[in-house]
Scaffold this motif. Sequence first.
Motif, short mmCIF file in Angstrom:
data_model
loop_
_atom_site.label_atom_id
_atom_site.label_comp_id
_atom_site.label_asym_id
_atom_site.label_seq_id
_atom_site.Cartn_x
_atom_site.Cartn_y
_atom_site.Cartn_z
N GLY A 66 34.91 56.40 37.18
CA GLY A 66 35.70 55.76 36.13
C GLY A 66 36.58 54.77 37.00
O GLY A 66 36.67 53.75 36.29
N THR A 67 37.05 54.72 38.02
CA THR A 67 37.76 53.82 39.06
C THR A 67 37.22 53.24 39.96
O THR A 67 37.65 52.27 40.59
CB THR A 67 39.29 54.33 38.99
N GLY A 68 36.47 54.08 40.62
CA GLY A 68 35.78 53.81 41.82
C GLY A 68 36.65 54.22 43.10
O GLY A 68 36.33 54.33 44.06
N ILE A 69 37.83 54.71 42.68
CA ILE A 69 38.63 55.42 43.77
C ILE A 69 38.23 56.62 44.21
O ILE A 69 37.92 56.88 45.64
CB ILE A 69 39.93 55.56 43.09
N GLY A 70 37.96 57.56 43.42
CA GLY A 70 37.40 58.78 43.84
C GLY A 70 36.10 58.64 44.78
O GLY A 70 35.97 59.34 45.83
N HIS A 87 36.18 45.36 43.08
CA HIS A 87 36.39 44.99 41.36
C HIS A 87 35.99 43.39 41.11
O HIS A 87 36.27 43.01 40.06
CB HIS A 87 37.68 45.42 40.81
N ASP A 88 35.65 42.62 42.09
CA ASP A 88 35.36 41.41 41.92
C ASP A 88 34.31 40.78 42.88
O ASP A 88 34.27 41.72 43.81
CB ASP A 88 36.58 40.44 42.08
N THR A 89 33.90 39.60 42.78
CA THR A 89 32.60 39.27 43.71
C THR A 89 33.26 38.97 45.08
O THR A 89 32.68 38.93 46.04
CB THR A 89 31.86 38.19 43.14
N VAL A 110 37.40 49.92 34.55
CA VAL A 110 38.05 49.22 35.00
C VAL A 110 37.33 47.66 34.78
O VAL A 110 38.05 46.65 34.51
CB VAL A 110 38.43 49.05 36.55
N ILE A 111 36.03 47.82 35.02
CA ILE A 111 35.13 46.39 34.91
C ILE A 111 33.98 46.53 34.07
O ILE A 111 33.58 47.74 33.75
CB ILE A 111 34.74 45.89 36.13
N GLY A 112 33.58 45.55 33.41
CA GLY A 112 32.37 45.47 32.69
C GLY A 112 31.12 45.52 33.41
O GLY A 112 31.18 45.03 34.27
N LYS A 118 27.29 40.98 38.80
CA LYS A 118 27.65 39.85 39.59
C LYS A 118 28.12 40.51 40.92
O LYS A 118 27.64 39.97 41.93
CB LYS A 118 28.65 38.90 38.79
N ILE A 119 28.97 41.66 40.93
CA ILE A 119 29.40 42.31 42.06
C ILE A 119 28.20 42.56 43.08
O ILE A 119 28.32 42.63 44.23
CB ILE A 119 30.35 43.50 41.88
N VAL A 120 27.30 43.25 42.66
CA VAL A 120 26.28 43.94 43.07
C VAL A 120 25.42 42.81 43.84
O VAL A 120 25.08 42.91 44.78
CB VAL A 120 25.52 44.77 42.16
N GLU A 121 25.16 41.69 42.92
CA GLU A 121 24.35 40.66 43.40
C GLU A 121 24.94 40.02 44.52
O GLU A 121 24.42 39.66 45.55
CB GLU A 121 24.12 39.51 42.14
N GLU A 122 26.08 39.82 44.51
CA GLU A 122 26.92 39.23 45.78
C GLU A 122 26.84 40.02 46.80
O GLU A 122 26.58 39.62 48.06
CB GLU A 122 28.51 39.09 45.40
N TYR A 123 27.17 41.32 46.69
CA TYR A 123 27.25 42.39 47.80
C TYR A 123 25.72 42.31 48.62
O TYR A 123 25.86 42.55 49.71
CB TYR A 123 27.56 43.60 47.31
N LEU A 124 24.72 42.37 47.68
CA LEU A 124 23.27 42.52 48.49
C LEU A 124 22.81 41.15 48.88
O LEU A 124 21.85 41.25 49.52
CB LEU A 124 22.43 43.13 47.19
N SER A 125 23.55 40.06 48.69
CA SER A 125 23.20 38.91 48.84
C SER A 125 23.58 38.50 50.36
O SER A 125 23.18 37.19 51.00
CB SER A 125 23.46 37.60 47.92
N VAL A 126 24.43 39.30 51.11
CA VAL A 126 25.27 38.60 52.27
C VAL A 126 24.89 39.84 53.31
O VAL A 126 24.56 41.01 53.01
CB VAL A 126 26.44 38.56 52.05
#
Length: 149
Positions: A66-70, A87-89, A110-112, A118-126
């Motif tokens: 739900g939030t990513g926190i747990g 929660h952001d790129t 929290v995010i759509g 976009k977050i996943v794409e950024e994380y996997l690109s670096v």
Amino acid sequence: MKIGIGSDHNAFEMKCELLAYIEAKGFEVKDYGCFSPDEVDYPDIAFHVANGVINKEINRGILCCGTGIGMAMAANKVPGIRAAQVHDTYSAERAQLSNNAQVITMGSKVIGIEVAKKIVEEYLSVEFEGGNSGRKIDQIMEKEAEYSK
């Protein structure tokens, strides 16, 4: 690169969409559950993904609740894991570049889905750049080893 993905029931739909998105980008994906929108407890799923990284079954993990926190809290209990809630790129990029996070977590409430993609794409690109950041990560891992004794 092989990616592990997991979610609880709150983020089941997000996980399914991200899994298809990651596969379409050409990555191999291992689904650690959940496998339906029925209520589940997130810690077991987080532990499975984190252990997948530690055991070299996967290179990186993506966890959603739900939030990513747990999910972040649970994954970080596995020795050797650095899970970052993002929660952001920019934070996704820095999670990998500066912190060598093997796992990222996100919140479906929290995010759509388009932001999540976009977050996943950024994380996997670096890739982790080491340098001064490497020294800091070494300090974190040394402290973890100290507490593990």
